[in-house]
Motif scaffolding. Structure first.
Motif, PDB file in Angstrom:
ATOM      1  N   ARG A 297      75.544   3.512   9.347  1.00 19.85           N
ATOM      2  CA  ARG A 297      75.053   4.528   8.410  1.00 19.85           C
ATOM      3  C   ARG A 297      75.771   5.870   8.593  1.00 19.85           C
ATOM      4  N   THR A 298      76.583   5.943   9.613  1.00 16.77           N
ATOM      5  CA  THR A 298      77.238   7.221   9.894  1.00 16.77           C
ATOM      6  C   THR A 298      78.295   7.500   8.837  1.00 16.77           C
ATOM      7  N   LYS A 299      78.093   8.570   8.068  1.00 18.06           N
ATOM      8  CA  LYS A 299      79.061   8.906   7.027  1.00 18.06           C
ATOM      9  C   LYS A 299      80.126   9.839   7.545  1.00 18.06           C
TER      10      LYS A 299
ATOM     11  N   THR B 256      84.300   6.368   9.372  1.00 15.81           N
ATOM     12  CA  THR B 256      83.578   7.580   8.979  1.00 15.81           C
ATOM     13  C   THR B 256      84.552   8.702   8.644  1.00 15.81           C
ATOM     14  N   LEU B 257      83.972   9.710   7.993  1.00 15.93           N
ATOM     15  CA  LEU B 257      84.721  10.911   7.669  1.00 15.93           C
ATOM     16  C   LEU B 257      84.643  11.881   8.839  1.00 15.93           C
TER      17      LEU B 257
END
Lengths: 515, 420
Positions: B202-204, B236-237
């Motif tokens: 879920r880590t964006k 991730t970003l």
């Protein structure tokens, strides 16, 4: 948003000329050379065509070699010579990148018109900003702001530079008949655009409905959507006019029953824009009372965009809905220094309203940009102080400017008619729209994409063939109404005399070709 | 308990659980005038209280992160000249004034060792603050997780929450300084295993701030590589806040994580004119990144403020050209400012030590953190329910007023007298 997008994309296009993607370092050299040939030396030009035309856009500055470090083919960060890497290893992301709140709001209708305008020899009457200077006192105020107190180069108070919030509170307090506290009832924003965004974000939740009166400035809908809201449209209807007479913006009215039917328990806000862009309608007191009574009845916030409040013609009066009984407590009044002082590039705007609503805008503000630039605010404060001194007098800019623009408006109205365009006389604002139905009858099949409204095709044709830029009015309508209102185009008359004369030349040529 | 000071400072943020505030209405007012849910709990702001206290003229404000020294002369001169040019008072290109994005592209091409398209890979915003907002609004969705490294510049958390996402915190932890050496910001590090444990599907994004506010830490190449590896592994970003990129002191080097292999594609790097040229009131910042990310920030821009102020952007562009042409020169502001601030840093470190405050010597940035516990100040008459550092600062502001370093020195000498 046409007036900005025009400027934005003209430069985009100007910069894109000659550029290819994935180019090598050699292109950097080319860019360097191109940049240098575009640079002029010498004293600044005394009159400037403005940002309307990228080919004419030249910045006065010393000759520069922007990338001389690059010219020998090596990039030198921090003085260390390193080989150039043109295509480092790239691993692409597979996740969806953009947030859902951007759904449906990515498209910018201005882009192609601006691009076209830059590709042809045109008189640009599409963009909504002056191509003349702000008044002397405003220029002087800005000069003072940038060369005076050093600390004006640093942060000021987040919710507004104190001298500005004070003068706005006192100036508009009088106008609205309301005691205003500069700390509680005023918020300074990055243009009226920023004020609108802040208001929507502060108040509109997922599923909330926002009533928008069409034709509408094109940002209201995407801002509503970005906040998760649901836009509900109601449109101004033009009444039939006599043959040979010109239509007027006062002729375009809301149907009270229809307006009332748009309010539901989910209605959170209604957006009002008076004087209206693109139509130029100045809502009368009676019309505002109708809106006010419905807002009160349904307990709705009124967001009123009054950026053109000083630009009213023919003796019409601008009425702020916040000054009507029962409305101060539920109204956010938005204004613009850019439109007030013909200095759109300063990007200073404000919201006025009751503390219990404004505090939510302050929360958004402190979590989005926090501070607005200081010096522009100082310049606006001094400009308002000057106008406060001269308020109501003949030398007031708020008197002189609309008088001058009324003359420009009338000039444009006369000229446009010579080729069979039928202007709708605006009571206020920067703009007028013209009926192009006759052209639609005579030339129904202009090139364009499938589903492209007629006015859009007409504007492109006019840009390419007649050298005039306007904006199709269907852009100011929600999708379902675009085909119905596809026979109007919008012109901006807040332009220098020389621009209006250039317009006349184009129109004369056009007229000759009609014969 | 830490006190952050500096030639401008932001206070150490204590993590609170979000307060849910609904505004109360009078009987006459409307229940419908409630705030949108996205800003619930985000209304409190630590600065408002402290800037009020600091507004007393006898107080020396070392709290706020803004210079009280002059910007470079040529920066002021450029703006003065530009104020006279008519056309620069009207709207410019929404995503950034052409001459400014050209200048930024040229400058950063040197640092990124790659071409940067001024129109597609740069966005000019209202300060770096505006870039943070645009990046988060553009790329972070409800339900996303965003990793924030503690301590953090205080806006990261509310901005992430306003986007409906969940902040996931990981602390920098300090090892004890080696005997004989001063406590340094480089002693504060991330535990790689702990960091890895914070990443999941879920880590964006992760928000990185280097040089760091408030600690002054300048992340090393190795530290950034750990972060980069995780970003790539978990797709991730990285939002990299590099506003203090030029303010790096001797023995340290600023690295741009976007230049690491595999990182350009997933990184937004944020910069600030305010911090670069000591003109915080100009509120011009920028985001640099690949077009597939920047285009979404541009969408946010066209639906929020549309365009930034023209004359300031033009002045900034011209100031940049001056310094871009002399980047190897000690006179270049990017070189001279850190030298100037390093002297002030060293002075302040000594001052703080002289009264028993234990400073963490920053490797970069505007700020110094100092441990105040050894002072053992009597704070009994301060408000009870606040964290110790809040109470200490208020006590110090009320009782130990001051202004700029000379005056600060006088005050601190007076403390020494009081103590003895």
């Amino acid at each position: 948003m046409f007036r900005n997008a025009a400027a934005k994309c003209l430069h985009l296009v100007g910069d894109l000329q000659g550029r290819k993607s994935g180019a090598s370092l050699a292109r950097c050299l080319h860019q360097t050379q191109v940049a240098e040939t575009n640079v002029k030396t010498g004293p600044p030009p005394t009159s400037h065509p403005g940002l309307a035309n990228p080919q004419e856009w030249k910045v006065t500055q010393e000759p520069q070699s922007p990338c001389f470090h690059c010219t020998d083919g090596r990039l030198r960060p921090g003085g260390v010579e390193l080989p150039v890497q043109c295509h480092p290893a790239r691993l692409t992301m597979t996740k969806r990148l953009q947030a859902q709140r951007l759904n449906g709001i990515e498209h910018n209708p201005w882009v192609e018109f601006v691009k076209l305008s830059s590709e042809h020899d045109v008189v640009n009457l599409g963009q909504g900003f002056p191509d003349f200077a702000p008044p002397d006192f405003a220029m002087e105020a800005f000069r003072r702001a940038v060369s005076g107190d050093l600390m004006l180069n640093q942060y000021t108070k987040a919710f507004g530079y104190p001298p500005l919030t004070e003068i706005l509170a006192s100036f508009f307090g009088k106008l609205l008949g309301q005691e205003m506290d500069p700390h509680k009832n005023v918020l300074v924003t990055v243009g009226a655009y920023g004020a609108l965004f802040t208001a929507f974000q502060a108040l509109v939740d997922n599923g909330d409905e926002v009533i928008i009166i069409e034709p509408a400035f094109d940002c209201y809908e995407p801002m509503t959507l970005m906040a998760g809201g649901h836009p509900v449209f109601v449109f101004l209807k033009p009444s039939p006019i006599q043959d040979g007479e010109l239509d007027s913006s006062s002729n375009w009215k809301l149907d009270p029953t229809e307006l009332a039917s748009k309010f539901t328990p989910r209605t959170k806000a209604l957006v009002l824009n008076t004087p209206n862009n693109p139509l130029g309608k100045v809502f009368s007191r009676e019309e505002l009372e109708l809106v006010a009574s419905l807002c009160q009845q349904h307990d709705v916030v009124c967001i009123t965009d009054e950026v053109y409040q000083w630009l009213v013609y023919d003796g019409h009066q601008h009425v702020s809905i916040a000054s009507l009984p029962g409305m101060w407590e539920r109204t956010l009044t938005i204004g613009s220094a850019g439109k007030t002082f013909s200095a759109t590039g300063w990007k200073v705007g404000w919201v006025l309203g009751p503390d219990n609503i404004l505090k939510h805008l302050r929360t958004v503000h402190q979590n989005s940009i926090y501070h607005c630039p200081t010096q522009g605010q100082a310049a606006v404060a001094w400009s308002f102080e000057r106008e406060q001194l001269y308020f109501g007098q003949p030398s007031s800019y708020f008197v002189q400017f609309p008088q001058a623009m009324q003359r420009s408006r009338d000039h444009m109205i006369r000229s446009l008619q010579s080729v069979g365009l039928r202007p709708v006389i605006p009571q206020g604002s920067y703009f007028l729209i013209t009926d192009i139905s006759d052209f639609k009858r005579k030339m129904p099949d202009l090139p364009g994409t499938e589903d492209e409204p007629y006015d859009s095709r007409f504007v492109k044709w006019m840009i390419k063939n007649k050298g005039l830029v306007a904006i199709p009015v269907s852009i100011f309508y929600s999708e379902p109404l675009r085909k119905r209102f596809d026979h109007y185009i919008r012109f901006c008359f807040v332009k220098d005399e020389s621009t209006l004369r250039a317009m006349d030349e184009k129109l004369q040529k056009w007229k000759a070709e009609l014969k | 308990m830490f006190l952050a000071l500096g030639s401008g400072a932001r206070f150490l943020k204590t993590i609170y659980s979000s307060k849910i505030l609904r505004f109360s209405t009078s009987a006459k007012m409307s229940v419908k005038f409630t705030n949108a849910k996205r800003i619930e709990g985000l209304d409190s702001n630590v600065w408002i209280e402290f800037t009020k206290l600091a507004a007393d003229p006898s107080v020396v404000n070392l709290g706020q992160g803004l210079p009280d020294i002059s910007p470079p002369i040529y920066v002021k001169e450029k703006l003065s000249k530009i104020a006279a040019i008519d056309s620069l008072n009207q709207y410019t290109r929404g995503f950034g004034h052409p001459s400014l994005v050209k200048a930024l592209s040229c400058l950063y091409e040197k640092l990124y060792q790659n071409q940067i398209d001024p129109n597609k890979e740069i966005l000019v915003t209202v300060g770096a603050y505006g870039s943070l907002f645009s990046a988060i609004q553009a790329l972070i969705d409800e339900g996303d997780e965003v990793i924030i490294i503690v301590p953090f510049y205080d806006c990261y958390e509310p901005m992430v929450r306003m986007a409906g996402a969940t902040p996931v915190f990981i602390p920098l932890r300090s090892s004890k300084p080696v005997y004989g050496k001063r406590w340094s910001s480089s002693d504060w590090t991330l535990d790689p295993h702990e960091l890895a444990s914070k990443f999941n599907s879920r880590t964006k994004a992760i928000i990185l701030n280097t040089p760091h506010n408030p600690l002054g830490k300048v992340y090393t190449k190795e530290e950034l590589q750990v972060i980069a590896d995780l970003c790539i592994k978990y797709d991730t970003l990285c939002i990299s806040d590099e506003v203090y990129e030029w303010l790096v002191y001797s023995g340290n080097k600023h690295f741009k994580i976007a230049t690491f292999p595999g990182m350009w594609e997933r990184t937004i790097t944020i910069g600030s004119a305010g911090k670069t040229f000591s003109v915080t009131g100009w509120k011009i910042g920028w985001s640099i990144g690949p077009n597939h990310l920047i285009k979404h920030l541009q969408t946010v821009q066209q639906n929020t403020i549309y365009t930034c102020a023209t004359p300031l952007q033009e002045a900034l562009a011209q100031a940049f050209w001056i310094d871009i042409k002399r980047m190897d020169d000690p006179e270049c502001y990017f070189n001279s400012l850190p030298k100037e601030l390093e002297v002030k840093r060293d002075r302040m470190v000594c001052l703080l030590e002289s009264v028993g405050l234990k400073p963490i010597v920053p490797d970069g940035g505007y700020f110094i953190i100092a441990d105040v516990s050894l002072l053992d100040a009597d704070l009994s008459d301060m408000k009870d329910n606040e964290p110790y550092d809040y109470k200490f600062v208020k006590w110090m502001t009320k009782n130990k007023k001051d202004s700029t370093l000379d005056a600060a020195e006088e005050i601190i000498k007076a403390w020494n007298v009081q103590k003895s």
